[in-house]
Design a protein around this motif. Structure first.
Motif, PDB file in Angstrom:
ATOM      1  N   LEU A   1      -2.298  -1.055  -3.810  1.00 16.24           N
ATOM      2  CA  LEU A   1      -3.425  -0.304  -3.240  1.00 16.24           C
ATOM      3  C   LEU A   1      -2.966   1.105  -2.916  1.00 16.24           C
ATOM      4  N   ILE A   2      -3.757   2.099  -3.382  1.00 10.07           N
ATOM      5  CA  ILE A   2      -3.387   3.493  -3.172  1.00 10.07           C
ATOM      6  C   ILE A   2      -4.547   4.191  -2.459  1.00 10.07           C
ATOM      7  N   PRO A   3      -4.448   4.363  -1.141  1.00 10.58           N
ATOM      8  CA  PRO A   3      -5.534   5.047  -0.429  1.00 10.58           C
ATOM      9  C   PRO A   3      -5.482   6.543  -0.692  1.00 10.58           C
ATOM     10  N   VAL A   4      -6.457   7.046  -1.409  1.00 11.99           N
ATOM     11  CA  VAL A   4      -6.460   8.463  -1.797  1.00 11.99           C
ATOM     12  C   VAL A   4      -7.892   8.993  -1.868  1.00 11.99           C
ATOM     13  N   GLY A   5      -7.998  10.287  -2.011  1.00 14.71           N
ATOM     14  CA  GLY A   5      -9.288  10.908  -2.281  1.00 14.71           C
ATOM     15  C   GLY A   5      -9.595  10.844  -3.772  1.00 14.71           C
TER      16      GLY A   5
ATOM     17  N   SER B   1       5.514  11.684 -12.615  1.00 12.85           N
ATOM     18  CA  SER B   1       6.367  11.389 -11.461  1.00 12.85           C
ATOM     19  C   SER B   1       5.593  10.573 -10.426  1.00 12.85           C
ATOM     20  N   GLN B   2       4.304  10.867 -10.313  1.00 13.98           N
ATOM     21  CA  GLN B   2       3.485  10.106  -9.361  1.00 13.98           C
ATOM     22  C   GLN B   2       3.328   8.641  -9.804  1.00 13.98           C
ATOM     23  N   VAL B   3       3.361   8.417 -11.108  1.00 14.85           N
ATOM     24  CA  VAL B   3       3.348   7.028 -11.604  1.00 14.85           C
ATOM     25  C   VAL B   3       4.620   6.311 -11.113  1.00 14.85           C
ATOM     26  N   SER B   4       5.724   7.040 -11.103  1.00 12.55           N
ATOM     27  CA  SER B   4       6.972   6.451 -10.600  1.00 12.55           C
ATOM     28  C   SER B   4       6.871   6.168  -9.103  1.00 12.55           C
ATOM     29  N   ASP B   5       6.264   7.090  -8.345  1.00 11.93           N
ATOM     30  CA  ASP B   5       6.076   6.857  -6.910  1.00 11.93           C
ATOM     31  C   ASP B   5       5.374   5.519  -6.689  1.00 11.93           C
ATOM     32  N   ILE B   6       4.319   5.322  -7.465  1.00  8.89           N
ATOM     33  CA  ILE B   6       3.476   4.137  -7.268  1.00  8.89           C
ATOM     34  C   ILE B   6       4.197   2.867  -7.726  1.00  8.89           C
ATOM     35  N   THR B   7       4.760   2.935  -8.938  1.00 12.74           N
ATOM     36  CA  THR B   7       5.313   1.710  -9.515  1.00 12.74           C
ATOM     37  C   THR B   7       6.658   1.318  -8.908  1.00 12.74           C
TER      38      THR B   7
ATOM     39  N   VAL C   1       0.870  -1.174   0.000  1.00 14.53           N
ATOM     40  CA  VAL C   1       0.000   0.000   0.000  1.00 14.53           C
ATOM     41  C   VAL C   1       0.907   1.224   0.000  1.00 14.53           C
ATOM     42  N   LEU C   2       0.606   2.207  -0.838  1.00 16.40           N
ATOM     43  CA  LEU C   2       1.431   3.421  -0.838  1.00 16.40           C
ATOM     44  C   LEU C   2       0.561   4.684  -0.889  1.00 16.40           C
ATOM     45  N   THR C   3       0.909   5.645  -0.041  1.00 13.69           N
ATOM     46  CA  THR C   3       0.280   6.966  -0.141  1.00 13.69           C
ATOM     47  C   THR C   3       1.344   8.023   0.076  1.00 13.69           C
ATOM     48  N   GLY C   4       0.962   9.246  -0.127  1.00 13.46           N
ATOM     49  CA  GLY C   4       1.899  10.330   0.105  1.00 13.46           C
ATOM     50  C   GLY C   4       1.178  11.604   0.476  1.00 13.46           C
ATOM     51  N   ASP C   5       1.910  12.495   1.107  1.00 11.95           N
ATOM     52  CA  ASP C   5       1.393  13.832   1.405  1.00 11.95           C
ATOM     53  C   ASP C   5       2.430  14.852   0.992  1.00 11.95           C
ATOM     54  N   ARG C   6       1.961  15.952   0.453  1.00 13.58           N
ATOM     55  CA  ARG C   6       2.867  17.074   0.177  1.00 13.58           C
ATOM     56  C   ARG C   6       3.137  17.788   1.494  1.00 13.58           C
ATOM     57  N   PRO C   7       4.394  17.985   1.845  1.00 16.82           N
ATOM     58  CA  PRO C   7       4.687  18.645   3.122  1.00 16.82           C
ATOM     59  C   PRO C   7       4.585  20.164   3.006  1.00 16.82           C
TER      60      PRO C   7
ATOM     61  N   VAL D   1       4.576   5.203   3.253  1.00 19.92           N
ATOM     62  CA  VAL D   1       4.017   6.551   3.248  1.00 19.92           C
ATOM     63  C   VAL D   1       5.125   7.525   2.869  1.00 19.92           C
ATOM     64  N   MET D   2       4.861   8.267   1.812  1.00 21.42           N
ATOM     65  CA  MET D   2       5.898   9.124   1.247  1.00 21.42           C
ATOM     66  C   MET D   2       5.661  10.605   1.562  1.00 21.42           C
ATOM     67  N   ILE D   3       6.716  11.256   1.976  1.00 20.42           N
ATOM     68  CA  ILE D   3       6.679  12.713   2.103  1.00 20.42           C
ATOM     69  C   ILE D   3       7.017  13.252   0.715  1.00 20.42           C
ATOM     70  N   ALA D   4       6.009  13.783   0.027  1.00 22.34           N
ATOM     71  CA  ALA D   4       6.162  14.137  -1.392  1.00 22.34           C
ATOM     72  C   ALA D   4       6.738  15.549  -1.532  1.00 22.34           C
ATOM     73  N   ASP D   5       7.994  15.690  -1.118  1.00 21.80           N
ATOM     74  CA  ASP D   5       8.596  17.038  -1.160  1.00 21.80           C
ATOM     75  C   ASP D   5       8.898  17.488  -2.585  1.00 21.80           C
ATOM     76  N   VAL D   6       9.240  16.541  -3.466  1.00 23.10           N
ATOM     77  CA  VAL D   6       9.512  16.926  -4.858  1.00 23.10           C
ATOM     78  C   VAL D   6       8.220  17.448  -5.498  1.00 23.10           C
ATOM     79  N   GLN D   7       7.135  16.733  -5.248  1.00 21.41           N
ATOM     80  CA  GLN D   7       5.844  17.182  -5.792  1.00 21.41           C
ATOM     81  C   GLN D   7       5.451  18.543  -5.202  1.00 21.41           C
ATOM     82  N   ALA D   8       5.710  18.741  -3.907  1.00 21.99           N
ATOM     83  CA  ALA D   8       5.391  20.031  -3.279  1.00 21.99           C
ATOM     84  C   ALA D   8       6.210  21.153  -3.905  1.00 21.99           C
TER      85      ALA D   8
ATOM     86  N   ASP E   1      -9.929  12.993  -6.024  1.00 20.16           N
ATOM     87  CA  ASP E   1      -9.180  13.845  -6.952  1.00 20.16           C
ATOM     88  C   ASP E   1      -7.934  13.141  -7.490  1.00 20.16           C
ATOM     89  N   GLN E   2      -7.537  12.062  -6.840  1.00 22.55           N
ATOM     90  CA  GLN E   2      -6.328  11.352  -7.272  1.00 22.55           C
ATOM     91  C   GLN E   2      -6.625  10.192  -8.237  1.00 22.55           C
ATOM     92  N   LEU E   3      -7.919   9.938  -8.498  1.00 23.62           N
ATOM     93  CA  LEU E   3      -8.245   8.821  -9.397  1.00 23.62           C
ATOM     94  C   LEU E   3      -7.611   8.957 -10.778  1.00 23.62           C
TER      95      LEU E   3
HETATM   96  N1  TRP Z   1      -0.714  13.901  -5.184  1.00 25.49           N
HETATM   97  C1  TRP Z   1      -0.928  13.517  -3.820  1.00 25.49           C
HETATM   98  C2  TRP Z   1      -1.628  14.661  -3.094  1.00 25.49           C
HETATM   99  O1  TRP Z   1      -1.518  15.809  -3.503  1.00 25.49           O
HETATM  100  C3  TRP Z   1       0.341  13.175  -3.078  1.00 25.49           C
HETATM  101  C4  TRP Z   1       1.074  12.023  -3.711  1.00 25.49           C
HETATM  102  C5  TRP Z   1       2.271  12.089  -4.349  1.00 25.49           C
HETATM  103  C6  TRP Z   1       0.636  10.674  -3.775  1.00 25.49           C
HETATM  104  N2  TRP Z   1       2.627  10.855  -4.794  1.00 25.49           N
HETATM  105  C7  TRP Z   1       1.670   9.960  -4.470  1.00 25.49           C
HETATM  106  C8  TRP Z   1      -0.497   9.982  -3.326  1.00 25.49           C
HETATM  107  C9  TRP Z   1       1.551   8.608  -4.719  1.00 25.49           C
HETATM  108  C10 TRP Z   1      -0.587   8.630  -3.588  1.00 25.49           C
HETATM  109  C11 TRP Z   1       0.431   7.927  -4.288  1.00 25.49           C
HETATM  110  O2  TRP Z   1      -2.275  14.417  -2.104  1.00 25.49           O
END
Ligand code: TRP
Length: 332
Positions: free
Chosen positions: A145-149, A133-139, A5-11, A38-45, A151-153
């Motif tokens: 399983l990706i627990p998200v809201g 880049s988020q595809v890379s996070d997941i793969t 299972v993988l999720t992330g949050d932008r810090p 659980v990833m701290i998505a600092d690059v995405q932030a 908007d992430q579908l």
């Molecule tokens: N985009 C997600 C958000 O804004 C954060 C996120 C980055 C993420 N990489 C992810 C969530 C990978 C799930 C899987 O909340």
């Protein structure tokens, strides 16, 4: 082997009650049944805050403190920092060949963001490509399983498209498709009743808020503007105090009877707010206390260990990906 299972949050800020019901509570449960990352998505932030990286940097350990304080256990969950995983941008380089600009433009979440950010004609490439880049996070972690809201579908849909394309093109099965795991609790409304609780709208109660601030926020909650006298009949729908009682008060029967009395007339906002204040103080106090007891050194150590483990998994996937393409020149 447990599924990943993988999720992330932008810090970009401290976590609040909306995160608690929307994602944190389910992570605390999932960590017992799955191999959770659980990833701290600092690059995405940084795609938003490249001009002010300090804002992102300052929030990395704050978010990790929130995780630990609510019960995410670093023995059960791998907590790691995105910018320290070089396999993620490397995978992105290969995935960028497997999608198109028009495909990325169709992503409704990205479309909304572009409209909100007033980029005009100059959408930064880094922002535009963050879904890849988020595809890379997941793969990278072969997460299934990706627990998200909701908007992430679109991100998960893109991920699965790229995975299928990659596997077919390079005749491999090294990448895995993933599924969204939508939490069944709806989004928590903000204290103003206007939108979902969010830091940027300044309408959220944070896990780090003092007891005084919590009380002030509860007493300023939007209720029913037509309910001016205790004897008036009041509306439950759209009433933030009831929304929060529904989300955080265990006594469901009592909530039903309070709703009934409120609608009938004779129940004042102050009584309800006092009850909610009590409920939220009890909920947040232990979280805040645990949070305050965490040292920076301990939080850094958690990130260091988690990132080390995450790196080894992601490097392994990158190795398989390069091998599938055939660019593993030096393996003999
Ligand atoms: N985009 C997600 C958000 O804004 C954060 C996120 C980055 C993420 N990489 C992810 C969530 C990978 C799930 C899987 O909340």
């Amino acid at each position: 082997m447990k599924k990943v299972v993988l999720t992330g949050d932008r810090p970009t800020g401290n976590l609040h009650l909306g995160h608690l019901v929307g994602s944190l509570q389910s992570r605390v449960e999932l960590q017992h049944c799955y191999d959770q990352y659980v990833m701290i998505a600092d690059v995405q932030a940084l795609t938003d805050y490249f001009g002010n990286p300090q804002k992102v940097i300052d929030n990395v350990l704050e978010v990790v403190a929130d995780y630990i304080a609510v019960g995410i256990d670093p023995q059960l969950t791998t907590i790691f920092i995105q910018s320290q995983i070089p396999a993620i941008p490397e995978l992105t380089a290969y995935y960028m060949n497997l999608t198109s600009i028009s495909r990325l433009e169709r992503n409704p979440t990205v479309k909304n963001e572009i409209a909100q950010k007033n980029f005009g004609e100059s959408v930064p490439v880094g922002f535009f490509c963050y879904p890849v880049s988020q595809v890379s996070d997941i793969t990278a972690f072969k997460a299934e399983l990706i627990p998200v809201g909701e908007d992430q579908l679109p991100m998960i849909e893109l991920s699965n498209e790229i995975v299928r394309r990659f596997n077919r093109l390079y005749n491999t099965d090294c990448l895995k498709e993933s599924k969204a795991y939508l939490s069944n609790v709806g989004r928590l409304v903000g204290i103003d009743g206007k939108a979902k609780a969010s830091k940027s709208l300044n309408n959220a109660i944070f896990l780090s808020d003092s007891s005084k601030i919590i009380k002030e926020k509860v007493y300023s909650m939007f209720t029913d503007p037509g309910h001016t006298k205790v004897s008036d009949s009041g509306k439950v729908e759209g009433n933030v105090v009831f929304a929060y009682l529904d989300a955080f008060y265990e006594e469901k029967d009592e909530i039903s009877s309070l709703k009934e009395r409120y609608q009938r007339g004779g129940l004042g906002d102050m009584v309800l707010k006092a009850l909610l204040n009590d409920v939220l103080q009890k909920k947040i106090q232990p979280i805040r206390e645990k949070r305050e007891a965490l040292s920076k050194k301990y939080l850094l150590e958690i990130c260091f260990e988690g990132t080390k483990k995450a790196n080894s998994v992601a490097q392994n996937t990158l190795f398989e990906v390069k091998k599938a393409i055939g660019i593993n020149y030096f393996d003999i």
